[in-house]
Each structure stands twice: as structure tokens, then as C-alpha cells.
Design a protein around this motif. Sequence first.
Motif, PDB file in Angstrom:
ATOM      1  N   ILE A   5       2.568   1.753  -3.474  1.00 50.10           N
ATOM      2  CA  ILE A   5       1.654   2.262  -4.514  1.00 50.10           C
ATOM      3  C   ILE A   5       1.324   3.737  -4.281  1.00 50.10           C
ATOM      4  O   ILE A   5       1.395   4.554  -5.193  1.00 50.10           O
ATOM      5  CB  ILE A   5       0.369   1.389  -4.556  1.00 50.10           C
ATOM      6  N   ASP A  52       2.146   0.161 -12.503  1.00 46.90           N
ATOM      7  CA  ASP A  52       2.076   0.640 -13.887  1.00 46.90           C
ATOM      8  C   ASP A  52       0.879   1.605 -14.032  1.00 46.90           C
ATOM      9  O   ASP A  52       1.003   2.676 -14.617  1.00 46.90           O
ATOM     10  CB  ASP A  52       1.921  -0.578 -14.807  1.00 46.90           C
ATOM     11  N   LYS A  53      -0.252   1.217 -13.472  1.00 52.93           N
ATOM     12  CA  LYS A  53      -1.474   2.043 -13.565  1.00 52.93           C
ATOM     13  C   LYS A  53      -1.292   3.412 -12.904  1.00 52.93           C
ATOM     14  O   LYS A  53      -1.829   4.402 -13.376  1.00 52.93           O
ATOM     15  CB  LYS A  53      -2.654   1.337 -12.864  1.00 52.93           C
ATOM     16  N   VAL A  54      -0.541   3.456 -11.790  1.00 54.62           N
ATOM     17  CA  VAL A  54      -0.381   4.746 -11.112  1.00 54.62           C
ATOM     18  C   VAL A  54       0.790   5.561 -11.695  1.00 54.62           C
ATOM     19  O   VAL A  54       1.087   6.643 -11.215  1.00 54.62           O
ATOM     20  CB  VAL A  54      -0.239   4.615  -9.569  1.00 54.62           C
ATOM     21  N   GLN A  65       0.833  -1.208   0.000  1.00 55.65           N
ATOM     22  CA  GLN A  65       0.000   0.000   0.000  1.00 55.65           C
ATOM     23  C   GLN A  65       0.873   1.267   0.000  1.00 55.65           C
ATOM     24  O   GLN A  65       0.633   2.195  -0.762  1.00 55.65           O
ATOM     25  CB  GLN A  65      -0.892  -0.027   1.248  1.00 55.65           C
ATOM     26  N   GLN A  85       1.379  -4.517 -11.828  1.00 54.59           N
ATOM     27  CA  GLN A  85       0.291  -3.973 -12.668  1.00 54.59           C
ATOM     28  C   GLN A  85      -0.259  -2.681 -12.070  1.00 54.59           C
ATOM     29  O   GLN A  85      -0.530  -1.717 -12.780  1.00 54.59           O
ATOM     30  CB  GLN A  85      -0.838  -5.002 -12.796  1.00 54.59           C
ATOM     31  N   VAL A  86      -0.400  -2.659 -10.733  1.00 49.93           N
ATOM     32  CA  VAL A  86      -0.925  -1.450 -10.093  1.00 49.93           C
ATOM     33  C   VAL A  86       0.107  -0.318 -10.201  1.00 49.93           C
ATOM     34  O   VAL A  86      -0.247   0.828 -10.494  1.00 49.93           O
ATOM     35  CB  VAL A  86      -1.323  -1.718  -8.618  1.00 49.93           C
ATOM     36  N   HIS A 135       0.834  -8.692  -9.749  1.00 56.17           N
ATOM     37  CA  HIS A 135      -0.284  -7.785  -9.456  1.00 56.17           C
ATOM     38  C   HIS A 135       0.206  -6.447  -8.914  1.00 56.17           C
ATOM     39  O   HIS A 135      -0.290  -5.396  -9.301  1.00 56.17           O
ATOM     40  CB  HIS A 135      -1.279  -8.448  -8.496  1.00 56.17           C
ATOM     41  N   HIS A 136       1.187  -6.506  -8.050  1.00 54.44           N
ATOM     42  CA  HIS A 136       1.790  -5.278  -7.520  1.00 54.44           C
ATOM     43  C   HIS A 136       2.326  -4.451  -8.706  1.00 54.44           C
ATOM     44  O   HIS A 136       2.075  -3.241  -8.805  1.00 54.44           O
ATOM     45  CB  HIS A 136       2.916  -5.674  -6.555  1.00 54.44           C
TER      46      HIS A 136
END
Length: 218
Positions: free
Chosen positions: A83, A111-113, A80, A108-109, A105-106
Motif C-alpha cells: 500500500i 484503489d483508494k491510494v 503495508q 479496496q485500499v 480489502h487489500h
Amino acid sequence: MVNQQYAVIGLGRFGTSVARRLHEAGHDILGIDVNEERVEDAELYVTHAVVADTTEEKTLTAVGIRNFDCVIVAIGNDMQSSILTVLLLKELGVKKVIAKALGKHHGQVLDKVGADWIIYPERDMGERVANQLLSPNVLNYIELSKEYNIEEILIPSRMAEKSLRELDIRAKYNVSAIAIVREGDIIISPPPDQIIHKGDLLVVIGSREDLARFSNIE
Ligand code: ADP
């Protein structure tokens, strides 16, 4: 060398290694961690070290994080925080944010942020170890794309004391020599009459398939 300003957030094993190496190379490093003890230990190998929680925007603003050329987020286990830190850094306008991911998964997030480069230390190291076992002569490599690599190859003994022209590796193996590393010195774009000596490392570019064929000759 241009002196770059780096900030490393999270001074665990990964962050410490990054900070230490960059500092040794002469760059300015700001180390940040919430843990006071880690910050104290870091004082030996960073330019400045501060105790701070980087999930708070005011902390990042207070250290002038926008002025850094590159920020490395080396927080791993607290996903958390990792991110949220990346999100804030990008919102504050930091140009280059590199972040360590624990898994897919970590990553991917991150990348999104907006993380600009995501590192998977365990996965990448595992691949490197396997590649080293498969091709022991390849000491280092850079993946240019899925198909092409640049590799640093220990030359096979039967190639020693011959010129690049005699070896004719481009015609025989479809790979090109771009440099020779000899006792720590580097010869860039070696001419055709350059003699290769025992113990030299040849830096070659080519497709992975051709490079594998070339690096596995006895
Ligand atoms: P490693 O596996 O590389 O040792 P860790 O995840 O154990 O990585 O270490 C990450 C470091 O990040 C720890 O020293 C921890 O105190 C620090 N850290 C965690 N959350 C924050 C945060 N919000 N702000 C600053 N540092 C943090």
C-alpha cells in the motif's frame, strides 16, 4: 513494437512471471526487491535489478521511477509495504501503477491510494479455470464489459472446410468473427469467402450468452 520501460517491484512468483514475459517480449525491465537473493536470481531475466526498499521515497527517486511508463507492484504478503509503495508511486507522479491484491480489502485500499489497475491473481485464475471447465472450446477471452466478451474459440469439427459466408454465424448465433488464428498466424477481419480449416481458432465478439451458445455446439 515500441520499447516500453517497466519496473517490477517485488520479485516473488507473480513479479518474476510478469518481468520474465515482458523481458522476453523485448522491453526494458527494472526489477526491485528488498531481498538480495531474489535480486541476484532476477538478473537473468531483467535489464537491471536493484536491492531496495520501495517504502522509502528516496529509493524510488534514486532509481528515477517517474521515467517508467508503467510500474507493477507485485508485493503480496506484506500488505503495508504494498500500500505504501503504491501511495508513494502515485505521489511521485507515476502514470500507470498496476498492483497485486491478496483479497478484497487489500484491493479496496490500493484503489483508494490511486492504483490504476488492481489484479487479484488467485481469484482471476480460479475464475479462468472454472470457465475453461464450463466451455472447453474457449481457449482465451477478454471481458469487454459485464455483458460482452471477445473469445478465442476452437472451431467445432462440423464447421471445418466451410466459408464464413456459408457458416453465417452472425445470423445464426448473433456473434461476429473478427479474426482467425491459424498455426500461430492471424488473419484480421477475414472476408466472407474465407474458408475455416480444422484446428483454426476463431476470434469472435458478442454477448456472453450468445458466445456460450456458439462455443458449446458440437
Ligand atoms: P508471490 O506470492 O508472488 O511469490 P510474495 O508476496 O511472496 O509474492 O513476494 C513479494 C516480494 O516482494 C518478495 O520477494 C519480497 O522480498 C518483496 N518485497 C516485500 N516488501 C518489499 C519492499 N518494501 N520493497 C521491495 N520489495 C519488497
